[in-house]
Design a protein around this motif. Structure first.
Motif: not given
Lengths: 355, 355
Positions: A202-220
């Motif tokens: 969750s924290y080493t992978f999902s968290l930073p990946m979701l933050v990066g995806a959010c910043l890139a404007g990724a779709s749901v």
């Protein structure tokens, strides 16, 4: 420019941002008191002593591979993940009673020395050294949020990122609690897979990946694929970590390879051992595993038993299995082809590393 | 509606917001693991067991007295200060080795009981109980930031508030470090006034007042006046706290009145004692003060010596002095006359309280 050079450049930028921030705090702390400045100096030293910066790299890689183009503006958000991580490590080390991190003394370790002249009673000295480490971890946790605020992006996006960040912290602390309780809970404890999912994936992978995806404007839909990828890679990463915790080379990992044996940490590999080993071997194992004053000879025997039972092999196979599951989701994530190489490097770093 | 009724209503709203948030986390934690839910249940219990909610009240009062009109929308920001405070208390109690808070067992205290059946070694049990408390404090710190995010105000304002919030945390942790080190540093330690300024005034008064002022759109000049007011009132509050730490009625304060004596906590009152007492009294005092296994009889003698030396009296005078300085800044702050009564109540609560 190849991706390795690019990622080295990005790492340098992340580090510059981290240390610029810590140096500002150093100055502010000095205006409070020299002893407060000292705590920040120790934080500075520890942050500089090591760390793979894997989380900040994942934020930036995910952002770029999903189409984000303004890397400069989000560097502080990537850097925030390293502050959070240092804070979690500092608190984790208190819980695990470890005093070395990145091959140097951690905050509690250093403060044990600093307080040696003023606190004669060793038990009290240890207590106060841990108190400093509690406070240092709190500072990192709060300042991780602060570093996010300093990113040059619209405030609404900062709010969105912070919500993801808070959920990641909620997850990792749950995983940390289960992990700690598993040490003494024995049979009734949460499974190692559940712990790996919440504590690490969750924290080493999902968290930073979701933050990066959010910043890139990724779709749901993209974010859901990203989560699947991250969870599988994260579990593989944790299994590798567990292997290194017992079989790692201390010179390479910078941390003890007997701590997990002393604590009797019930990882997937240990679960496999109890599945696979003969009764004789289990009996022998139980004499050493979880024993606080274990000798080097006894630790070696523990390793031999893990190999002989094929528990190590089963763990390596699980690492391969989870890594393959992660790879299978890559095409559905919609990665920019230019970043496939770097994504592959990340997978290798996470699952085949020796430190 | 008089101000007391109004503030009781507001308190109810703040509490409703706090517990709604904690209850959501409870559900999320349960979906992770029952043992994680248990930690959140203990947090819920501790939050409900007591607390003056003075910080949330200060946020809202400052907001209103400086012209803010949409109280509903900023309730979560006021509530965030209570989450932060509970987190700081939980960590502070680990550092002070206290296991009771608000008259009930705190997180470490409760977990000492919870782990009694699984961890037989009392030293290890204490360690793991403290580990749970470290994690609970981390959760509160992170979720204080999260609660701010949930306020229904523009994101740019949220960013501004969080920056103030982070500076407050930076301050209080510096004060906490100096306070902890003062226990064993003796002569070389930071002065009690410096500690009071950073540990209490900054975080219990300046932080919530500046947040309230920011939300009300206060001018820079107003914010400076607010800071002066808050620092003086905050020092008075800390001095009252120090008096209660030794002279408080345990039934009213809900915490031990021998802890500070056992720890040998060097407050302003203790500094005054060493200024004012006779050499004989100092010698006698030194036998008991800072002694971990002090008897009730010896603690009583410590109190008698503080009275006989006029150290208690000097501290009461200092409380009056700082309170007057705070009052002197009220007119310059530009307070809405309707809120002068409530501001006065706050001053009395902070400086004349018995718990």
């Amino acid at each position: 420019m190849n991706t390795t050079t690019a990622s080295a450049l990005i790492r340098a930028k992340v580090d510059a941002n981290i240390f610029k921030y810590i140096d500002e705090r150093l100055k502010q702390a000095k205006s409070v008191d020299d002893d407060y400045e000292r705590l920040w100096r120790e934080i500075h030293t520890l942050m500089g002593a090591g760390g793979k910066r894997i989380r900040s790299r994942i934020v930036l890689l995910t952002y770029q591979m999903l189409g984000g183009e303004d890397v400069e503006s989000i560097i502080p958000i990537a850097a925030a993940h390293e502050l959070l991580h240092l804070g979690m490590l500092i608190h984790d080390d208190i819980i695990d009673r470890d005093y070395v991190r990145y091959g140097v003394k951690n905050i509690a370790g250093t403060y044990g020395d600093i307080y040696a002249t003023t606190v004669k009673n060793p038990e009290h000295r240890l207590h106060y050294a841990q108190a400093s480490a509690i406070l240092a971890g709190d500072l990192m946790l709060s300042d991780a949020y602060q570093l996010i605020l300093s990113a040059n992006i619209e405030p609404a996006k900062i709010v969105e990122v912070q919500k993801i960040f808070g959920n990641g912290i909620f997850e990792v602390i749950g995983g940390e609690l289960l992990d700690t309780e598993a040490v003494f809970r024995g049979e009734g404890a949460a499974s190692s897979e559940k712990i790996a999912l919440h504590k690490t994936a969750s924290y080493t992978f999902s968290l930073p990946m979701l933050v990066g995806a959010c910043l890139a404007g990724a779709s749901v839909a993209q974010r859901m694929q990203v989560t699947t990828f991250a969870q599988n890679l994260g579990i593989a990463f944790q299994l590798r970590d567990d292997v290194l915790g017992i079989f790692g080379n201390e010179d390479e990992t910078g941390k003890t390879n007997t701590g997990d044996i002393r604590e009797g940490k019930r990882t997937y590999m240990i679960e496999q051992f109890y599945e696979l080993a003969s009764d004789d071997h289990k009996q022998e194992f139980d004499q050493f595993f979880g024993k606080n004053d274990i000798s080097n000879e006894q630790a070696r025997r523990v390793r031999q038993l893990l190999i002989a039972s094929h528990a190590l092999e089963a763990t390596e196979q699980a690492i391969t299995r989870y890594t393959q599951k992660a790879r299978a989701t890559i095409s559905a994530m919609g990665v920019e082809p230019a970043y496939l190489g770097e994504l592959n490097e990340l997978i290798i770093l996470a699952t085949e590393r020796a430190k």
